[in-house]
Design an enzyme around this catalytic site. Structure first.
Site, PDB file in Angstrom:
ATOM      1  NE  ARG A  71      -2.555   4.830   2.581  1.00  0.00           N
ATOM      2  CZ  ARG A  71      -2.799   5.540   3.686  1.00  0.00           C
ATOM      3  NH1 ARG A  71      -1.914   6.415   4.103  1.00  0.00           N
ATOM      4  NH2 ARG A  71      -3.913   5.357   4.380  1.00  0.00           N
TER       5      ARG A  71
ATOM      6  CE  LYS B  78       4.161  -9.694   0.932  1.00  0.00           C
ATOM      7  NZ  LYS B  78       5.007  -8.486   0.962  1.00  0.00           N
TER       8      LYS B  78
ATOM      9  CD  GLU C 184       8.265 -10.917   0.855  1.00  0.00           C
ATOM     10  OE1 GLU C 184       7.052 -10.661   0.814  1.00  0.00           O
ATOM     11  OE2 GLU C 184       9.130 -10.048   0.706  1.00  0.00           O
TER      12      GLU C 184
ATOM     13  CE  LYS D 261       8.103 -10.019  -2.696  1.00  0.00           C
ATOM     14  NZ  LYS D 261       7.123  -8.973  -2.922  1.00  0.00           N
TER      15      LYS D 261
HETATM   16  O1  LIG Z   1       5.480  -2.643   4.362  1.00  0.00           O
HETATM   17  P1  LIG Z   1       6.081  -3.946   4.716  1.00  0.00           P
HETATM   18  O2  LIG Z   1       5.061  -4.914   5.217  1.00  0.00           O
HETATM   19  O3  LIG Z   1       7.252  -3.796   5.631  1.00  0.00           O
HETATM   20  O4  LIG Z   1       6.635  -4.628   3.358  1.00  0.00           O
HETATM   21  C1  LIG Z   1       7.638  -4.028   2.603  1.00  0.00           C
HETATM   22  C2  LIG Z   1       7.714  -4.579   1.182  1.00  0.00           C
HETATM   23  O5  LIG Z   1       8.496  -5.715   1.100  1.00  0.00           O
HETATM   24  C3  LIG Z   1       8.109  -6.488  -0.029  1.00  0.00           C
HETATM   25  O6  LIG Z   1       7.700  -7.729   0.442  1.00  0.00           O
HETATM   26  C4  LIG Z   1       9.267  -6.584  -0.988  1.00  0.00           C
HETATM   27  O7  LIG Z   1       9.518  -5.303  -1.489  1.00  0.00           O
HETATM   28  P2  LIG Z   1      10.923  -4.882  -2.107  1.00  0.00           P
HETATM   29  O8  LIG Z   1      11.008  -5.529  -3.453  1.00  0.00           O
HETATM   30  O9  LIG Z   1      10.876  -3.389  -2.173  1.00  0.00           O
HETATM   31  O10 LIG Z   1      11.986  -5.377  -1.165  1.00  0.00           O
HETATM   32  C5  LIG Z   1       6.896  -5.803  -0.630  1.00  0.00           C
HETATM   33  O11 LIG Z   1       5.966  -6.731  -1.120  1.00  0.00           O
HETATM   34  C6  LIG Z   1       6.422  -4.974   0.511  1.00  0.00           C
HETATM   35  O12 LIG Z   1       5.726  -3.886   0.067  1.00  0.00           O
END
Ligand SMILES: O=P(O)(O)OC[C@H]1O[C@](O)(COP(=O)(O)O)[C@@H](O)[C@@H]1O
Length: 345
Positions: free
Chosen positions: A52, A142, A183, A225
């Site tokens: 990672r 975020k 978001e 977002k």
């Molecule tokens: O790992 P998590 O917390 O489920 O979040 C998944 C992903 O969703 C997001 O909010 C949006 O990502 P995508 O554009 O791939 O849908 C990313 O910032 C984050 O990495």
């Protein structure tokens, strides 16, 4: 206004100016451990701490990324990791002209009293965590809420309680001088129509802004977002870019105040090309009160992951695949993207 408040406002304003720049968007690289393991597995890579670290340091350092990407959302772990030469990753981002932010929610849980709805956790101790993140160079935060779509979901309770939590998070961030990315994600999973997505998105985002108002969040110092308004992945007919643009703009004009500087869409499982084409259509309509840009995770990183496949010898290919995709999205921000650009180097 106290001196502390004025200092905070100056800090928030400076971060907004760094993040909201014409022709730029945000890269989401904040996948939780479970999610990054899934992404790595899709290209045959194990999710170790060092994999990672290596992968994320490569994307952060990609030459030219800072021309299109103003900010990167880090996962907590990334804030304290170092590149091979010892540079801390937030410093590496700054060196590439990119502001570092961090995902601060702690994932989701089933919401008691509902069938299938979820609630995002992470408010306890948040102010203290933010101070630590700031010490490591994060300037924005975020928090993601998710809403599943069925004929009966999300429930009123899920819409109301998730909005409350999101607003509390945003208020805590601003009090600490950190710009919150808010978001609320209406998921694309399912066979629902674009009309159903519009109905839910409008209700969800309306409730979020009502809660932000109650909690005294300054809309000038936050970013939204959201999902684009689009039919579910399993719907019979996929939405066209023109439909996505028309429905999305209609929805957000109704519920997002003009004081919000920028709407940075998530990609939510759209393919990279689909997300770019939809973003382009959004920016091809008449001028809107907010910037319309990206905060994509998968839609930016998929080609890079595919080029990498866990082999350090592929670093250049990984970085150029990422920057190429970012540049195509840069074109979409001007409404100047065309599908045949996908064929060019
Ligand atoms: O790992 P998590 O917390 O489920 O979040 C998944 C992903 O969703 C997001 O909010 C949006 O990502 P995508 O554009 O791939 O849908 C990313 O910032 C984050 O990495």
């Amino acid at each position: 206004m106290s001196t502390g408040q004025a200092n905070n406002e100056n800090t928030l304003q400076a971060t907004i100016e760094a993040l909201v720049q014409p022709g730029k968007g945000i890269l989401a690289a904040d996948e939780s451990e479970k999610t990054i393991a899934k992404r790595f597995q899709s290209v045959g890579v194990g999710s170790t701490v060092d994999n990672r670290r290596w992968y994320r340091s490569s994307i952060i350092a990609a030459p030219g990324l800072g021309d299109i990407v103003s900010g990167i959302i880090f996962f907590e772990e990334t804030l304290t990791q170092r590149a091979d030469d010892g540079t801390l990753l937030p410093a590496l981002a700054a060196h590439n002209g990119i502001v570092a932010g961090v995902k601060v929610d702690k994932g989701k849980l089933p919401l008691s009293g509902t069938v299938g709805d979820e609630i995002t956790q992470g408010l306890d101790g948040l102010a203290h965590r933010l101070t630590q993140y700031q010490r490591h160079g994060a300037r924005f935060a975020k928090w993601r809420n998710v809403y599943h779509v069925t004929a009966t979901s999300p429930s009123r309770l899920a819409i109301a309680s998730n909005a409350e939590v999101l607003a509390r998070y945003a208020a805590i961030c601003q009090a600490q001088g950190m710009v919150p990315i808010v978001e609320p994600e209406v998921l694309m999973d399912g066979d629902h129509s674009i009309d159903r997505c519009a109905e839910i998105t409008e209700a969800v985002v309306h409730e979020v802004f009502h809660a932000l108002h109650r909690h005294g969040v300054a809309l000038e110092y936050m970013l939204l977002k959201p999902n684009m308004v689009i039919a579910g992945k399993d719907h019979l007919t996929p939405s066209t870019p023109e439909e996505v643009a028309t429905y999305t703009i209609r929805c957000f004009r109704r519920v997002v105040p003009a004081a919000v500087p920028s709407i940075n869409f998530l990609s939510g499982g759209q393919t990279p090309i689909q997300a770019t084409a939809n973003l382009n259509a959004l920016n091809s309509l008449s001028k809107q009160p907010w910037a319309l840009t990206f905060s994509f995770g998968r839609a930016l990183q998929e080609p890079a992951l595919d080029a990498w496949r866990g082999d350090a010898a592929n670093e250049e290919a990984l970085q150029s695949a990422l920057v190429r995709r970012a540049k195509l999205n840069g074109k979409a921000l001007l409404g100047a993207y065309e599908q045949n650009m996908e064929l060019l180097d």
